[in-house]
Scaffold this active site. Structure first.
Site, PDB file in Angstrom:
ATOM      1  N   SER A 296      30.346 -41.637  17.421  1.00 14.04           N
ATOM      2  CA  SER A 296      30.221 -41.778  15.975  1.00 14.04           C
ATOM      3  C   SER A 296      30.699 -40.505  15.308  1.00 14.04           C
ATOM      4  CB  SER A 296      28.766 -42.048  15.594  1.00 14.04           C
ATOM      5  OG  SER A 296      28.580 -41.963  14.191  1.00 14.04           O
TER       6      SER A 296
ATOM      7  N   TYR B 289      19.325 -40.789  15.843  1.00 16.77           N
ATOM      8  CA  TYR B 289      20.628 -41.430  16.058  1.00 16.77           C
ATOM      9  C   TYR B 289      21.720 -40.394  16.260  1.00 16.77           C
ATOM     10  CZ  TYR B 289      24.800 -44.237  15.062  1.00 16.77           C
ATOM     11  OH  TYR B 289      26.026 -44.841  15.125  1.00 16.77           O
TER      12      TYR B 289
END
Length: 694
Positions: free
Chosen positions: A571, A584
């Protein structure tokens, strides 16, 4: 319906409809003929669009077609007068291959499918309907040492023996002459090959074909029962220690061996694998006559074109350990390659096609089963099915006589036939990921689904893995079924599940070449609201899960010795620090560094490890739909439905990122154009300056 000797023939529509229906019925039964094997035909009358006069035509299954799925477009349509006129210009058996090109001058209109080498058989035989089939029982008679005498014993004068001749124009002339000389005959046994039957109507031809097959089956069954009554078996006694392993143990051993065997079978060119542990195979590999019969090879041309002249047979008992079996396989593979090269050298002439590789297409392992290989999953599966046909043939021939296939030189003449080589050269170029086996985690929806779809579209076989089995099965079915994709339920936090997932890839396709670590979830909370449970769950799924998947995949890839690709869907958050995202983003940073660490470690095995850093993939995303989107929208003060547009506006390109954009990046990293790239992170974020790699 009328016979070919009468002045009228069935109309084109009737003849074609009857032919297609008959072909589909015959092709649906594996006892009657194998996949893409055999051919059928019908003769009838159509109107010549130029003269307006009636013209007699032959419709025959085209080259490469399959009877079970035959449609009108798979038929070649030829003018009978022109086809039969070729008899007058036939230059003889030494030049009969030239006649295939001559068939093109006999086509009616555009002609439909390309005429096959067997077209002459159908056109020259004086019957309105002709079937040429490859039934196991019929080939058992055709390959028996005393097949001619057995044909008389089984059929009397109803069916005539035709000595072996390679398919072609001369065989068509031979069968036409035999029918003319034996008006009582309903068909013939083609030595070493199969059967041919004919009839005045489609129904009559079909019933005669089935009668020939049924009578052969009954004869073989009676002889087999007689042997059993004496305590004997066509394949000899079961060898102690070579019996089938229990199912769980058997499939575990198969999964462990599959990548090794696939790597060996891919020495000359990458192959896809297929595993079979049917009772037929397990019984054959347990018997004393395995070595003798396997060495004789298959006989029917359709069989050994796909299975090669003979299989590789492991000569160890069922309980041999993995390490011992791998060592023996490696030695046997070297011997096989040397023997196959010798076979080629003994028979090749100056104009023979180049050797197509010396690796086995069939590998037999006692107690475990059969591994078959091909350029794609269907080819590998069909090769295995053909070898099962060959086992049935050998068992039948040994029950009624002695198995005596055509000799090695004749096999070579067909395997390295210029016409077969031309057929191979006409095949479309393989897609970029052809022969590659991909495993995608979290592939039941969103980004994972888009990746699975793109990899399959580029030619890969795909294992669709997801915690939601229903979603995975729906995706796999949409990709084209078991020859393209299989579904596996897997919890990537479980080492046992991950190992089973990689085993499933090995059993379905032979191994694994391309793994995409995509499975994930997202917990969006401020630091003070993030619990230990949140932290552990986030890291278990993405940090630990990615590690487990990479470890098991690398184990299989190293065993294959074919290199491979591991891709992490990380990400932009692995680099960019945003609020309310501690669990996350920390796991994404962990994944990003796993890419660097594994690229450094696995490079010596030609395994490339790369990552992709997407941002803001809202539409189609399972994570965003599961609550993450609402939480992130609240952080940024926008409506959830506007979150994708919000993310787009903060980028340099002002474009929304979609799942298919991430899938395109996966293909770019794993396709042929970046073969020297490893340790790279590719941003797919429409330009987030704060996440630029430094």
């Amino acid at each position: 319906m009328t016979t070919t000797s009468e002045t009228t023939r069935p109309t084109a529509a009737d003849a074609v409809a009857d032919l297609v229906a008959r072909s589909n019925r015959l092709g649906a039964d594996p006892r009657v003929t194998n996949y893409a094997g055999g051919n059928t035909s019908a003769k009838g009358t159509a109107t010549d669009p130029v003269t307006g006069e009636p013209v007699e035509l032959l419709w025959v299954k085209g080259s490469g077609g399959d009877l079970g799925t035959l449609t009108e477009k798979n038929l070649a349509a030829l003018r009978l007068d022109r086809l039969r006129a070729l008899v007058g210009v036939y230059p003889g058996v030494e030049r009969e291959d030239e006649m295939v090109a001559a068939f093109d001058y006999c086509l009616h209109g555009k002609g439909g499918a390309a005429p096959s080498i067997d077209t002459a058989m159908h056109g020259l035989v004086d019957a309105a309907h002709v079937d040429h089939l490859h039934p196991d029982a019929g080939i058992a008679v055709a390959t028996a040492a005393d097949g001619e005498a057995l044909t008389r014993e089984i059929y009397g004068d109803d069916v005539v023996w035709v000595p072996w001749r390679r398919p072609g124009f001369q065989l068509g002339l031979d069968i036409a002459a035999i029918k003319a000389e034996n008006p009582q005959a309903i068909g013939c046994i083609l030595g070493g090959h199969g059967i041919t039957a004919w009839g005045a109507t489609s129904d009559e031809a079909e019933q005669r074909s089935l009668s020939i097959i049924r009578r052969a089956e009954e004869f073989v069954a009676a002889r087999t029962e007689a042997l059993a009554a004496e305590g004997r078996h066509p394949f000899g006694a079961v060898r102690p220690g070579f019996e089938a392993l229990p199912e769980g143990e058997r499939r575990a051993k198969a999964a462990a061996l599959a990548p090794v065997i696939r790597g060996l079978a891919s020495t000359d060119a990458p192959q896809v694998g297929h595993f079979t542990d049917s009772d037929v195979v397990l019984d054959f590999v347990a018997r004393t006559e395995l070595g003798r019969l396997a060495a004789l090879g298959t006989s029917c041309p359709d069989h050994f074109l796909r299975t090669k002249v003979s299989p590789l047979v492991v000569d160890l008992p069922a309980d041999a350990g993995i390490e011992e079996t791998v060592e023996r396989l490696t030695a046997l593979h070297a011997d096989y390659r040397e023997a196959y090269q010798g076979y080629y050298d003994r028979h090749a002439t100056a104009d023979s096609p180049a050797i197509r590789g010396a690796d086995p297409a069939i590998v037999l392992v006692p107690g475990v089963g059969m591994f078959s290989f091909g350029r794609d999953k269907q080819t590998a599966r069909v090769a295995g099915e053909f070898y099962v046909n060959a086992i049935n043939v050998m068992r039948g021939a040994e029950a009624i006589s002695t198995y005596a296939p055509i000799d090695e030189a004749e096999k070579f003449r067909i395997e390295y036939w210029a016409l077969e080589e031309a057929k191979l050269q006409r095949m479309p170029r393989p897609k970029a990921l052809a022969t590659r086996v991909a495993l995608v985690t979290g592939a039941g929806s969103g980004i994972g689904r888009a990746i699975a779809e793109r990899l399959a579209a580029e030619g890969a076989c795909v294992v669709v893995a997801d915690l939601n089995l229903d979603g995975a099965q729906e995706v796999a079915a949409s990709l084209g079924g078991d020859d393209v994709a299989v579904a596996v339920r897997a919890d990537v936090t479980s080492a046992q599940d991950v190992a089973a997932m990689v085993d499933a890839a090995a059993l379905a396709f032979g191994g694994v070449d391309l793994v995409v670590n995509n499975a994930g979830l997202s917990i969006s909370k401020p630091l003070l609201e993030t619990t230990e449970k949140d932290w552990d769950l986030q890291h278990d799924v993405m940090a630990k899960g990615s590690f487990l998947v990479a470890r098991e995949a690398a184990r299989a890839m190293i065993a294959q010795r074919m290199g491979g690709d591991i891709v992490y869907i990380a990400s932009k958050n692995s680099l960019f620090a945003g609020p309310n995202n501690i669990a996350y983003s920390a796991t994404k940073a962990d994944q990003a560094h796993q890419v660097r660490l594994l690229a450094a470690e696995l490079g010596e095995h030609q395994i490339r490890v790369n990552g992709i850093n997407p941002d803001g993939v809202v539409r189609g995303s399972g994570i965003f739909a599961g609550g993450w989107g609402a939480k992130r929208a609240a952080v940024y003060g926008v409506d959830e439905q506007d979150l994708g547009a919000y993310y787009a506006q903060r980028t340099l390109l002002k474009r929304e990122v979609l799942p298919e954009h991430v899938a395109a990046a996966v293909f770019a990293l794993t396709g042929p154009d970046l073969a020297q790239t490893t340790g790279l992170h590719v941003p797919v974020d429409s330009g987030v300056a704060a996440a630029f790699l430094r």
